[in-house]
Design a protein around this motif. Sequence first.
Motif, PDB file in Angstrom:
ATOM      1  N   GLY A 256       0.819  -1.217   0.000  1.00  0.00           N
ATOM      2  CA  GLY A 256       0.000   0.000   0.000  1.00  0.00           C
ATOM      3  C   GLY A 256       0.849   1.262   0.000  1.00  0.00           C
ATOM      4  O   GLY A 256       2.017   1.222   0.385  1.00  0.00           O
ATOM      5  N   THR A 257       0.234   2.378  -0.392  1.00  0.00           N
ATOM      6  CA  THR A 257       0.958   3.660  -0.391  1.00  0.00           C
ATOM      7  C   THR A 257       1.273   4.117   1.043  1.00  0.00           C
ATOM      8  O   THR A 257       2.192   4.890   1.264  1.00  0.00           O
ATOM      9  N   GLY A 258       0.485   3.616   2.026  1.00  0.00           N
ATOM     10  CA  GLY A 258       0.681   4.040   3.418  1.00  0.00           C
ATOM     11  C   GLY A 258       1.744   3.244   4.149  1.00  0.00           C
ATOM     12  O   GLY A 258       1.911   3.403   5.359  1.00  0.00           O
ATOM     13  N   GLY A 259       2.434   2.341   3.437  1.00  0.00           N
ATOM     14  CA  GLY A 259       3.558   1.628   4.047  1.00  0.00           C
ATOM     15  C   GLY A 259       3.259   0.200   4.464  1.00  0.00           C
ATOM     16  O   GLY A 259       4.155  -0.510   4.932  1.00  0.00           O
ATOM     17  N   THR A 260       2.012  -0.260   4.298  1.00  0.00           N
ATOM     18  CA  THR A 260       1.698  -1.630   4.721  1.00  0.00           C
ATOM     19  C   THR A 260       1.936  -2.608   3.569  1.00  0.00           C
ATOM     20  O   THR A 260       2.174  -2.214   2.421  1.00  0.00           O
ATOM     21  N   SER A 261       1.783  -3.917   3.918  1.00  0.00           N
ATOM     22  CA  SER A 261       1.926  -4.954   2.890  1.00  0.00           C
ATOM     23  C   SER A 261       0.726  -4.938   1.930  1.00  0.00           C
ATOM     24  O   SER A 261       0.729  -5.629   0.925  1.00  0.00           O
ATOM     25  N   GLY A 262      -0.333  -4.171   2.252  1.00  0.00           N
ATOM     26  CA  GLY A 262      -1.507  -4.086   1.367  1.00  0.00           C
ATOM     27  C   GLY A 262      -2.591  -5.051   1.803  1.00  0.00           C
ATOM     28  O   GLY A 262      -3.023  -5.025   2.958  1.00  0.00           O
ATOM     29  N   VAL A 263      -3.008  -5.922   0.874  1.00  0.00           N
ATOM     30  CA  VAL A 263      -4.151  -6.807   1.147  1.00  0.00           C
ATOM     31  C   VAL A 263      -3.917  -7.678   2.395  1.00  0.00           C
ATOM     32  O   VAL A 263      -4.836  -7.857   3.200  1.00  0.00           O
ATOM     33  N   GLN A 264      -2.686  -8.191   2.578  1.00  0.00           N
ATOM     34  CA  GLN A 264      -2.432  -9.037   3.776  1.00  0.00           C
ATOM     35  C   GLN A 264      -2.719  -8.249   5.062  1.00  0.00           C
ATOM     36  O   GLN A 264      -3.341  -8.764   5.989  1.00  0.00           O
ATOM     37  N   TRP A 265      -2.265  -6.994   5.079  1.00  0.00           N
ATOM     38  CA  TRP A 265      -2.490  -6.154   6.272  1.00  0.00           C
ATOM     39  C   TRP A 265      -3.986  -5.918   6.469  1.00  0.00           C
ATOM     40  O   TRP A 265      -4.506  -5.988   7.590  1.00  0.00           O
ATOM     41  N   LEU A 266      -4.687  -5.637   5.368  1.00  0.00           N
ATOM     42  CA  LEU A 266      -6.135  -5.379   5.474  1.00  0.00           C
ATOM     43  C   LEU A 266      -6.880  -6.615   5.984  1.00  0.00           C
ATOM     44  O   LEU A 266      -7.851  -6.504   6.729  1.00  0.00           O
ATOM     45  N   HIS A 267      -6.402  -7.815   5.587  1.00  0.00           N
ATOM     46  CA  HIS A 267      -6.999  -9.061   6.095  1.00  0.00           C
ATOM     47  C   HIS A 267      -6.882  -9.125   7.611  1.00  0.00           C
ATOM     48  O   HIS A 267      -7.832  -9.468   8.312  1.00  0.00           O
ATOM     49  N   ARG A 268      -5.697  -8.774   8.095  1.00  0.00           N
ATOM     50  CA  ARG A 268      -5.451  -8.854   9.545  1.00  0.00           C
ATOM     51  C   ARG A 268      -6.353  -7.861  10.281  1.00  0.00           C
ATOM     52  O   ARG A 268      -6.996  -8.198  11.279  1.00  0.00           O
ATOM     53  N   ILE A 269      -6.442  -6.640   9.740  1.00  0.00           N
ATOM     54  CA  ILE A 269      -7.264  -5.599  10.362  1.00  0.00           C
ATOM     55  C   ILE A 269      -8.743  -6.018  10.388  1.00  0.00           C
ATOM     56  O   ILE A 269      -9.474  -5.746  11.336  1.00  0.00           O
ATOM     57  N   ALA A 270      -9.152  -6.711   9.319  1.00  0.00           N
ATOM     58  CA  ALA A 270     -10.574  -7.086   9.200  1.00  0.00           C
ATOM     59  C   ALA A 270     -10.972  -8.166  10.206  1.00  0.00           C
ATOM     60  O   ALA A 270     -12.158  -8.447  10.382  1.00  0.00           O
ATOM     61  N   GLU A 271      -9.983  -8.757  10.879  1.00  0.00           N
ATOM     62  CA  GLU A 271     -10.335  -9.775  11.894  1.00  0.00           C
ATOM     63  C   GLU A 271     -10.868  -9.124  13.173  1.00  0.00           C
ATOM     64  O   GLU A 271     -11.487  -9.790  13.996  1.00  0.00           O
ATOM     65  N   HIS A 272     -10.601  -7.819  13.330  1.00  0.00           N
ATOM     66  CA  HIS A 272     -11.073  -7.141  14.540  1.00  0.00           C
ATOM     67  C   HIS A 272     -12.609  -7.146  14.597  1.00  0.00           C
ATOM     68  O   HIS A 272     -13.285  -6.990  13.595  1.00  0.00           O
ATOM     69  N   ARG A 273     -13.135  -7.376  15.819  1.00  0.00           N
ATOM     70  CA  ARG A 273     -14.590  -7.380  16.012  1.00  0.00           C
ATOM     71  C   ARG A 273     -14.995  -6.242  16.943  1.00  0.00           C
ATOM     72  O   ARG A 273     -14.438  -6.112  18.033  1.00  0.00           O
ATOM     73  N   PHE A 274     -15.992  -5.453  16.534  1.00  0.00           N
ATOM     74  CA  PHE A 274     -16.610  -4.537  17.487  1.00  0.00           C
ATOM     75  C   PHE A 274     -17.618  -5.333  18.320  1.00  0.00           C
ATOM     76  O   PHE A 274     -18.240  -6.271  17.816  1.00  0.00           O
ATOM     77  N   PHE A 275     -17.787  -4.964  19.573  1.00  0.00           N
ATOM     78  CA  PHE A 275     -18.756  -5.564  20.502  1.00  0.00           C
ATOM     79  C   PHE A 275     -18.564  -7.098  20.552  1.00  0.00           C
ATOM     80  O   PHE A 275     -19.512  -7.861  20.278  1.00  0.00           O
ATOM     81  N   PRO A 276     -17.352  -7.564  20.901  1.00  0.00           N
ATOM     82  CA  PRO A 276     -17.004  -8.982  20.711  1.00  0.00           C
ATOM     83  C   PRO A 276     -17.924  -9.965  21.435  1.00  0.00           C
ATOM     84  O   PRO A 276     -18.227 -11.044  20.901  1.00  0.00           O
ATOM     85  N   GLU A 277     -18.417  -9.569  22.635  1.00  0.00           N
ATOM     86  CA  GLU A 277     -19.254 -10.533  23.375  1.00  0.00           C
ATOM     87  C   GLU A 277     -20.578 -10.767  22.669  1.00  0.00           C
ATOM     88  O   GLU A 277     -21.174 -11.839  22.801  1.00  0.00           O
ATOM     89  N   LEU A 278     -21.053  -9.755  21.908  1.00  0.00           N
ATOM     90  CA  LEU A 278     -22.317  -9.947  21.175  1.00  0.00           C
ATOM     91  C   LEU A 278     -22.138 -10.971  20.051  1.00  0.00           C
ATOM     92  O   LEU A 278     -23.117 -11.534  19.563  1.00  0.00           O
ATOM     93  N   TRP A 279     -20.882 -11.189  19.637  1.00  0.00           N
ATOM     94  CA  TRP A 279     -20.598 -12.238  18.644  1.00  0.00           C
ATOM     95  C   TRP A 279     -20.352 -13.568  19.341  1.00  0.00           C
ATOM     96  O   TRP A 279     -20.902 -14.598  18.918  1.00  0.00           O
ATOM     97  N   SER A 280     -19.552 -13.539  20.427  1.00  0.00           N
ATOM     98  CA  SER A 280     -19.154 -14.818  21.037  1.00  0.00           C
ATOM     99  C   SER A 280     -20.340 -15.547  21.677  1.00  0.00           C
ATOM    100  O   SER A 280     -20.393 -16.779  21.644  1.00  0.00           O
ATOM    101  N   ILE A 281     -21.318 -14.822  22.217  1.00  0.00           N
ATOM    102  CA  ILE A 281     -22.445 -15.516  22.880  1.00  0.00           C
ATOM    103  C   ILE A 281     -23.267 -16.328  21.889  1.00  0.00           C
ATOM    104  O   ILE A 281     -23.964 -17.262  22.264  1.00  0.00           O
ATOM    105  N   ARG A 282     -23.162 -16.005  20.601  1.00  0.00           N
ATOM    106  CA  ARG A 282     -24.041 -16.646  19.620  1.00  0.00           C
ATOM    107  C   ARG A 282     -23.748 -18.124  19.460  1.00  0.00           C
ATOM    108  O   ARG A 282     -24.622 -18.886  19.047  1.00  0.00           O
ATOM    109  N   THR A 283     -22.547 -18.544  19.815  1.00  0.00           N
ATOM    110  CA  THR A 283     -22.220 -19.962  19.733  1.00  0.00           C
ATOM    111  C   THR A 283     -22.984 -20.741  20.793  1.00  0.00           C
ATOM    112  O   THR A 283     -23.410 -21.882  20.556  1.00  0.00           O
ATOM    113  N   GLN A 284     -23.189 -20.113  21.950  1.00  0.00           N
ATOM    114  CA  GLN A 284     -23.890 -20.805  23.053  1.00  0.00           C
ATOM    115  C   GLN A 284     -25.409 -20.644  22.978  1.00  0.00           C
ATOM    116  O   GLN A 284     -26.135 -21.437  23.550  1.00  0.00           O
ATOM    117  N   LEU A 285     -25.895 -19.610  22.305  1.00  0.00           N
ATOM    118  CA  LEU A 285     -27.341 -19.308  22.357  1.00  0.00           C
ATOM    119  C   LEU A 285     -28.171 -20.430  21.741  1.00  0.00           C
ATOM    120  O   LEU A 285     -27.723 -21.039  20.761  1.00  0.00           O
TER     121      LEU A 285
END
Length: 285
Positions: A256-285
């Motif tokens: 990327g122009t901003g200094g990252t590896s590009g798509v690989q970096w964006l993949h890593r960033i996209a793993e972040h979850r907002f409100f993580p417990e609202l996602w994790s409880i769904r496995t048990q519900l």
Amino acid sequence: MLSEEQRQRRAASTGGEPILDFDGERSPYVAYSDIDVLLSLQNTPSGTHDELLFMISGQLMELMFKLMTHELAEARRRIAADLIPDALATFHRITRVQELLVKGWDVVSTLTPAQFLGFRDHLGEASGFQSAGYRHLELILGNKQPSMLGPHRGSPRSHAALSAALHAPSLYDEALLLLDRRGHRIATDHLERDLTRPYEPHPSVEQAWTGVYADQSPGNDLFLLGEALVDLADLYRQWRYRHLISVERVMGYKPGTGGTSGVQWLHRIAEHRFFPELWSIRTQL
Ligand code: HEM
């Protein structure tokens, strides 16, 4: 300001037709929101045909980030004031803004690799990563990383706004305080943690949301709030993925122009979850 009666009289005087003369001044439409200034801000340095699409797409998304942050601050205020139906109305609007943001990638992805390369060098080290508006959005939603303020040190106003957002409770923090007020207890050490550090999921939050989700009926306002937050996080992830896919389509795995590896970096960033417990409880519900 014209009264309704004056407006009626004026419409009668123009015979119901639009006003055509403003005494040589900028028309009120242009003056109200400085449309002429706005439309003078697309100076594409490469002179290629396709750069305008790229520049306007970025500017449009910046405006939508601004609107979204503005509405999120209002949703947060309403939650803090226990006004849940009002907060839900704001979330409804935020959803529409996010849909527009996601749709924006349909336009960007019409760029071919050759068209993008035609102006890419003119970006230098410029990258969306340096967007203060996007960073503000992430902070109000709760993705707290003090190092992300670094690129904004040279812009004191942006830096001050980001620093305030870093230290303030996020939208999710206010939702957790609400759960606690409503008897779904959250551990005190979690509520009183250092708000400037990255959010770590907590068992008491999982337990609280699990309690709320025991009643998934439309009459349970806390459940409706939980689902509104999941809608928001869902569309946010869609924006990140559509960005990532557009980037891969337009420039493959180049850095990327901003200094990252590009798509690989964006993949890593996209793993972040907002409100993580609202996602994790769904496995048990
Ligand atoms: C052809 C179009 C685009 C390409 C190839 C592209 C590429 C990239 C790349 C490679 C990154 C990683 C950082 C870097 O090294 O630069 C990035 C980050 C970013 N881009 Fe884009 N981008 C495009 C369009 C846009 C548009 C239209 C926006 C809207 C404002 C945008 C917003 C962002 C943001 C906010 C980040 C940081 C994401 C984060 O920190 O989580 N990008 N982009």
